[in-house]
Write an enzyme that holds these catalytic residues in place. Structure first.
Site, PDB file in Angstrom:
ATOM      1  N   GLY A 120       0.779  -1.236   0.000  1.00 52.76           N
ATOM      2  CA  GLY A 120       0.000   0.000   0.000  1.00 52.76           C
ATOM      3  C   GLY A 120       0.807   1.281   0.000  1.00 52.76           C
ATOM      4  O   GLY A 120       0.326   2.318   0.473  1.00 52.76           O
ATOM      5  N   ASN A 164      -5.722   2.811 -12.813  1.00 51.06           N
ATOM      6  CA  ASN A 164      -4.757   1.803 -12.367  1.00 51.06           C
ATOM      7  C   ASN A 164      -3.340   2.328 -12.565  1.00 51.06           C
ATOM      8  O   ASN A 164      -3.077   3.078 -13.522  1.00 51.06           O
ATOM      9  CB  ASN A 164      -4.932   0.522 -13.195  1.00 51.06           C
ATOM     10  CG  ASN A 164      -3.971  -0.585 -12.772  1.00 51.06           C
ATOM     11  OD1 ASN A 164      -3.793  -0.842 -11.584  1.00 51.06           O
ATOM     12  ND2 ASN A 164      -3.355  -1.237 -13.740  1.00 51.06           N
ATOM     13  N   ARG A 173     -14.979 -15.534  -9.964  1.00 51.69           N
ATOM     14  CA  ARG A 173     -14.575 -14.140 -10.176  1.00 51.69           C
ATOM     15  C   ARG A 173     -15.808 -13.232 -10.232  1.00 51.69           C
ATOM     16  O   ARG A 173     -15.818 -12.119  -9.712  1.00 51.69           O
ATOM     17  CB  ARG A 173     -13.796 -14.071 -11.498  1.00 51.69           C
ATOM     18  CG  ARG A 173     -12.915 -12.875 -11.653  1.00 51.69           C
ATOM     19  CD  ARG A 173     -12.069 -12.975 -12.902  1.00 51.69           C
ATOM     20  NE  ARG A 173     -10.929 -13.855 -12.783  1.00 51.69           N
ATOM     21  CZ  ARG A 173      -9.803 -13.574 -12.111  1.00 51.69           C
ATOM     22  NH1 ARG A 173      -9.677 -12.430 -11.492  1.00 51.69           N
ATOM     23  NH2 ARG A 173      -8.811 -14.432 -12.062  1.00 51.69           N
ATOM     24  N   GLU A 229       6.688   6.238  -8.771  1.00 55.59           N
ATOM     25  CA  GLU A 229       5.259   5.949  -8.966  1.00 55.59           C
ATOM     26  C   GLU A 229       4.366   6.858  -8.130  1.00 55.59           C
ATOM     27  O   GLU A 229       3.300   7.271  -8.578  1.00 55.59           O
ATOM     28  CB  GLU A 229       4.949   4.490  -8.578  1.00 55.59           C
ATOM     29  CG  GLU A 229       5.385   3.486  -9.599  1.00 55.59           C
ATOM     30  CD  GLU A 229       4.912   2.075  -9.248  1.00 55.59           C
ATOM     31  OE1 GLU A 229       3.865   1.916  -8.598  1.00 55.59           O
ATOM     32  OE2 GLU A 229       5.609   1.123  -9.639  1.00 55.59           O
ATOM     33  N   ASP A 247      -4.659  -3.865 -18.788  1.00 55.24           N
ATOM     34  CA  ASP A 247      -3.581  -2.880 -18.939  1.00 55.24           C
ATOM     35  C   ASP A 247      -3.587  -2.192 -20.304  1.00 55.24           C
ATOM     36  O   ASP A 247      -2.526  -1.833 -20.829  1.00 55.24           O
ATOM     37  CB  ASP A 247      -2.208  -3.544 -18.700  1.00 55.24           C
ATOM     38  CG  ASP A 247      -2.074  -4.114 -17.296  1.00 55.24           C
ATOM     39  OD1 ASP A 247      -2.667  -3.544 -16.367  1.00 55.24           O
ATOM     40  OD2 ASP A 247      -1.387  -5.137 -17.130  1.00 55.24           O
ATOM     41  N   HIS A 295       0.422   0.949 -13.369  1.00 52.16           N
ATOM     42  CA  HIS A 295       1.078  -0.259 -13.875  1.00 52.16           C
ATOM     43  C   HIS A 295       2.571   0.041 -14.024  1.00 52.16           C
ATOM     44  O   HIS A 295       2.945   1.066 -14.621  1.00 52.16           O
ATOM     45  CB  HIS A 295       0.477  -0.640 -15.229  1.00 52.16           C
ATOM     46  CG  HIS A 295       1.077  -1.890 -15.781  1.00 52.16           C
ATOM     47  ND1 HIS A 295       0.733  -3.145 -15.306  1.00 52.16           N
ATOM     48  CD2 HIS A 295       2.018  -2.094 -16.726  1.00 52.16           C
ATOM     49  CE1 HIS A 295       1.439  -4.054 -15.952  1.00 52.16           C
ATOM     50  NE2 HIS A 295       2.230  -3.449 -16.818  1.00 52.16           N
ATOM     51  N   SER A 355       3.000   3.690 -15.627  1.00 56.51           N
ATOM     52  CA  SER A 355       1.902   4.353 -16.336  1.00 56.51           C
ATOM     53  C   SER A 355       0.663   4.349 -15.447  1.00 56.51           C
ATOM     54  O   SER A 355       0.385   3.356 -14.771  1.00 56.51           O
ATOM     55  CB  SER A 355       1.539   3.590 -17.616  1.00 56.51           C
ATOM     56  OG  SER A 355       2.684   3.323 -18.401  1.00 56.51           O
ATOM     57  N   ILE A 406      -7.698  -9.480 -11.466  1.00 61.12           N
ATOM     58  CA  ILE A 406      -8.224  -9.097 -12.777  1.00 61.12           C
ATOM     59  C   ILE A 406      -9.732  -8.929 -12.614  1.00 61.12           C
ATOM     60  O   ILE A 406     -10.409  -9.796 -12.057  1.00 61.12           O
ATOM     61  CB  ILE A 406      -7.880 -10.176 -13.824  1.00 61.12           C
ATOM     62  CG1 ILE A 406      -6.366 -10.185 -14.036  1.00 61.12           C
ATOM     63  CG2 ILE A 406      -8.619  -9.917 -15.133  1.00 61.12           C
ATOM     64  CD1 ILE A 406      -5.872 -11.256 -14.978  1.00 61.12           C
TER      65      ILE A 406
HETATM   66  C1  GRF Z   1       3.296  -1.010  -7.686  1.00 57.45           C
HETATM   67  O1  GRF Z   1       4.533  -1.280  -8.263  1.00 57.45           O
HETATM   68  C2  GRF Z   1       2.239  -0.814  -8.746  1.00 57.45           C
HETATM   69  O2  GRF Z   1       2.738  -0.238  -9.926  1.00 57.45           O
HETATM   70  C3  GRF Z   1       1.804  -2.223  -9.022  1.00 57.45           C
HETATM   71  O3  GRF Z   1       1.816  -2.859  -7.776  1.00 57.45           O
HETATM   72  C4  GRF Z   1       2.753  -2.215  -6.916  1.00 57.45           C
HETATM   73  C5  GRF Z   1       2.028  -1.816  -5.684  1.00 57.45           C
HETATM   74  O4  GRF Z   1       2.876  -1.296  -4.691  1.00 57.45           O
HETATM   75  N1  GRF Z   1       0.519  -2.247  -9.694  1.00 57.45           N
HETATM   76  P1  GRF Z   1       2.257  -0.645  -3.380  1.00 57.45           P
HETATM   77  O5  GRF Z   1       1.329  -1.697  -2.755  1.00 57.45           O
HETATM   78  O6  GRF Z   1       1.518   0.578  -3.766  1.00 57.45           O
HETATM   79  O7  GRF Z   1       3.422  -0.361  -2.496  1.00 57.45           O
END
Ligand code: GRF
Length: 209
Positions: free
Chosen positions: A22, A117, A75, A184, A155, A119, A146, A102
């Site tokens: 998180g 999202n 799902r 990120e 994605d 990625h 991204s 997913i």
């Molecule tokens: C990140 O690298 C994100 O891009 C990917 O999952 C990871 C999550 O990391 N989808 P965190 O739980 O936010 O630390």
């Protein structure tokens, strides 16, 4: 068990979905707290009861909940439970921040244009898992992350923002992953700023490129 914060907020609400540590969720929470992001987190939801991020969210006083995917036979049934919980939360944006499930096309279509999202690749390169290993094995000189609108195809939705980092000699998937993750958090905040600045009524007419 649902942990609830009682503070109502006039700001647009985000539902942040996580499966693990998180760190992106916490960066978004901090940006909301310092006023950089004109929003509040109304719900942090995990599909895994043991997600570390839930503890961090609770320590911040955020409302958390769990919809455990293991409790559902399919799902579709999991997504229905997720949908029902999100209907209660009424978020402006559903933010997938390391949410490792997913989603069915039916779920995505019910929340069309409202799911974001992050990625860890320069989409459209390297969708799916193991992005950093794929980048190194492909001989990429650049990697990154991204933020995109979620559409039924994995994605593949419109990209709102990207960040780039160099791939260095001797990089492993872990070292590259750390370098990308460090970028990120601000990327997600910047992408959310763009999304929150759009009038939701205009959403269908807005083309994110
Ligand atoms: C990140 O690298 C994100 O891009 C990917 O999952 C990871 C999550 O990391 N989808 P965190 O739980 O936010 O630390």
């Amino acid at each position: 068990m649902v942990e609830t914060s009682s503070e109502p907020s006039p700001l647009p609400s985000l539902a942040v979905l996580i499966s693990g540590r998180g760190s992106n969720m916490m960066a978004i929470a901090a940006a909301c707290e310092r006023g950089e992001l004109p929003a509040h987190i109304g719900l942090v939801l995990s599909n895994r009861p043991d997600a570390k991020g839930l503890e961090h969210a609770q320590a911040k006083g955020l409302t958390t909940d769990v919809v455990d995917h293991k409790a559902f036979a399919s799902r579709e049934l999991f997504d229905q439970a997720l949908h029902d919980r999100l209907c209660k939360a009424q978020p402006r944006w559903i933010v997938l921040a390391g949410f490792m499930r997913i989603l069915t096309a039916e779920f995505v279509n019910q929340w069309e244009g409202k799911i974001l999202n992050i990625h860890p690749s320069l989409l459209p390169k390297h969708p799916g898992l193991d992005t950093h290993r794929k980048a190194i094995e492909s001989g990429d000189t650049e990697a990154g992350a991204s933020v995109h609108i979620v559409t039924p195809e994995l994605d593949a939705g419109p990209v709102i923002a990207q960040v780039r980092v160099p791939v260095l000699n001797g990089d492993t998937a872990d070292s590259l992953g750390e370098r990308v993750l460090a970028k990120e958090h601000q990327l997600f905040i910047d992408a959310l700023k763009i999304c929150l600045s759009r009038d939701p009524a205009d959403r269908e007419n807005v083309k994110f490129t």
